[in-house]
Scaffold this active site. Structure first.
Site, PDB file in Angstrom:
ATOM      1  N   TYR A 105       0.863  -1.103   0.227  1.00  0.00           N
ATOM      2  CA  TYR A 105      -0.338  -0.263   0.422  1.00  0.00           C
ATOM      3  C   TYR A 105       1.177   1.040   0.121  1.00  0.00           C
ATOM      4  CZ  TYR A 105      -2.974   3.586   1.584  1.00  0.00           C
ATOM      5  OH  TYR A 105      -3.742   4.633   2.131  1.00  0.00           O
ATOM      6  N   ASP A 177      -0.057  -7.321   7.099  1.00  0.00           N
ATOM      7  CA  ASP A 177      -1.701  -6.223   6.921  1.00  0.00           C
ATOM      8  C   ASP A 177      -2.684  -7.069   6.444  1.00  0.00           C
ATOM      9  OD1 ASP A 177      -3.309  -4.374   5.967  1.00  0.00           O
ATOM     10  OD2 ASP A 177      -1.676  -2.880   5.187  1.00  0.00           O
TER      11      ASP A 177
HETATM   12  C1  LIG Z   1      -3.778  -2.286   3.067  1.00  0.00           C
HETATM   13  C2  LIG Z   1      -3.720  -0.590   3.411  1.00  0.00           C
HETATM   14  N1  LIG Z   1      -3.392  -1.334   4.728  1.00  0.00           N
HETATM   15  C3  LIG Z   1      -3.679   0.726   5.041  1.00  0.00           C
HETATM   16  C4  LIG Z   1      -3.940   1.277   4.974  1.00  0.00           C
HETATM   17  C5  LIG Z   1      -4.347   2.783   5.515  1.00  0.00           C
HETATM   18  O1  LIG Z   1      -5.414   2.626   7.034  1.00  0.00           O
HETATM   19  P1  LIG Z   1      -6.294   4.731   7.147  1.00  0.00           P
HETATM   20  O2  LIG Z   1      -6.468   4.698   6.382  1.00  0.00           O
HETATM   21  O3  LIG Z   1      -6.951   3.752   7.935  1.00  0.00           O
HETATM   22  O4  LIG Z   1      -5.098   5.031   7.720  1.00  0.00           O
HETATM   23  C6  LIG Z   1      -4.733   0.781   4.115  1.00  0.00           C
HETATM   24  C7  LIG Z   1      -5.509   2.578   3.813  1.00  0.00           C
HETATM   25  O5  LIG Z   1      -5.989   2.461   2.473  1.00  0.00           O
HETATM   26  C8  LIG Z   1      -4.594  -0.148   3.181  1.00  0.00           C
HETATM   27  O6  LIG Z   1      -5.545  -0.343   2.025  1.00  0.00           O
END
Ligand SMILES: Cc1ncc(COP(=O)(O)O)c(C=O)c1O
Length: 385
Positions: A105, A177
């Site tokens: 990401y 993740d």
């Molecule tokens: C795979 C992944 N991890 C982490 C995040 C970050 O999360 P947040 O937007 O809740 O801070 C995202 C956000 O799109 C994501 O798609």
């Protein structure tokens, strides 16, 4: 006695773990404890809570529940996915190194390269579909390996158990993740991961109405460090956000089943359409990670990406012209979303090793009637095709 047991099924844990009726009133749903502080009976004594940055009963309910879904001893909730990721990365200091997947990401990559990089943490973005290459070239300063599976937005699948073995053989820790799969489809701790992180903004919350992050973990020392950081840094979710996320979690199982079904219908459409050159979905037998996905996931999820004949201009048109798929960032909610990762969610990785193709579209397939979703997308593809 608590009404939840670790041996209960997924949906039972989603509805009951951490959610015993509230003892004073009998409220069946954990209330929103909208208070910043808690009265103490005597100096130095309290009833379990002192100050709401440190702890809040609505947050506790969420933490117990999602930890139970991930099969974890500890759950720690944060104000956003990025805040949760930041807390985990604080394990790294100057001179340390981290491996991450080469299509992680974009926000995670930005935090690792620009923020932690500025504090002397080195990183390598590598192809984790070939973890043996990482093992052969192992950087001895590595403390963490960071994976997403499936990835955002290319839906690459990597082998959690194999990467956990390699990571542990070098004395490092593995973070997964799990935002795209959710614990309903995949539980990385059971496959050897040391910590699981979520953007609970996505499938856990499930209704596009709150931002949140979550870490599920068994390692006692690391959990204590994270709890310390949760309080010391203070990137905590408010009680209403915890309530909304917990309400979303209750229906995670039924939602994910329908996300899987609707995504399968959309994939069938895309595979047969002449405007589409590639369909990226782990459920497809031709997907390079399909066999691994079948092993480590119990369904293939609601995220579908595809590439279009005609390049960026066509992709921009498709993203802008659907009726039911709303053009918006984010994913994992009940409503369907469409986006152009190159210009939107992944603009921060343009020009880097993680740059995504310009003709790529990402769909978060929601829970509308599948026939309507298929008709909506077919209409726009016919117009550009
Ligand atoms: C795979 C992944 N991890 C982490 C995040 C970050 O999360 P947040 O937007 O809740 O801070 C995202 C956000 O799109 C994501 O798609």
């Amino acid at each position: 006695m608590s009404i939840d047991q670790p041996t209960d099924g997924f949906e039972t844990r989603a509805l009951h773990a951490g959610q015993d009726p509230e003892p004073i009133t009998g409220a069946v749903i954990p209330p929103i404890f909208q208070t910043s502080t808690f009265a103490q009976p005597r100096v130095g004594e309290h009833l379990g809570y002192e100050y709401a940055r440190t702890g809040n009963p609505t947050r506790t309910a969420l933490q117990v529940c999602v930890a139970a879904l991930e099969g974890a001893q500890h759950g720690i909730a944060f104000a956003s996915g990025m805040a949760a990721i930041d807390a985990l990365l604080r394990r790294l200091g100057p001179g340390d190194h981290i491996y991450l997947g080469d299509d992680a990401y974009g926000g995670t990559y930005r935090l690792i390269s620009n923020v932690f990089g500025g504090h002397g943490v080195a990183h390598s973005a590598v192809d984790l579909t070939k973890p043996e290459t990482m093992a052969e070239n192992w950087n001895p300063a590595t403390k963490l390996v960071w994976i997403e599976t499936p990835t955002n937005p290319l839906l690459t699948v990597v082998d959690i158990a194999a990467i956990a073995d390699i990571t542990h053989s070098f004395g490092a820790k593995l973070v997964v993740d799990n935002t795209f799969a959710s614990p309903y489809l995949q539980t990385p701790l059971a496959l050897g991961a040391d910590a699981v992180v979520h953007s609970s903004t996505k499938y856990l919350g499930g209704h596009s109405d709150t931002i949140g992050g979550f870490v599920a973990i068994n390692d006692e020392d690391w959990a204590a460090d994270l709890r310390y950081l949760q309080n010391a840094v203070g990137a905590v979710p408010g009680p209403f956000d915890c309530f909304l996320t917990l309400r979303g979690v209750k229906t995670l199982g039924v939602r994910m089943d329908r996300h899987n079904e609707n995504a399968t219908r959309i994939v069938e459409l895309l595979l047969g359409h002449h405007a589409v050159t590639h369909v990226l979905y782990p459920g497809l037998p031709g997907h390079p990670g399909h066999e691994i996905a079948k092993e480590q996931m119990s369904g293939f999820g609601g995220m579908v990406s595809f590439r279009l004949r005609g390049g960026i201009d066509v992709a921009m048109k498709v993203a802008a012209e659907t009726r039911l798929f709303t053009l918006a960032e984010s994913l994992g909610g009940v409503e369907s979303l469409i986006e152009h990762p190159g210009v939107m969610t992944h603009a921060s990785v343009a020009g880097s090793a993680l740059e995504v193709p310009a003709d790529l579209i990402r769909l978060s397939v929601g829970l509308e009637s599948a026939d309507d979703l298929v008709a909506d997308l077919r209409d726009v593809l016919d117009r550009v095709g």
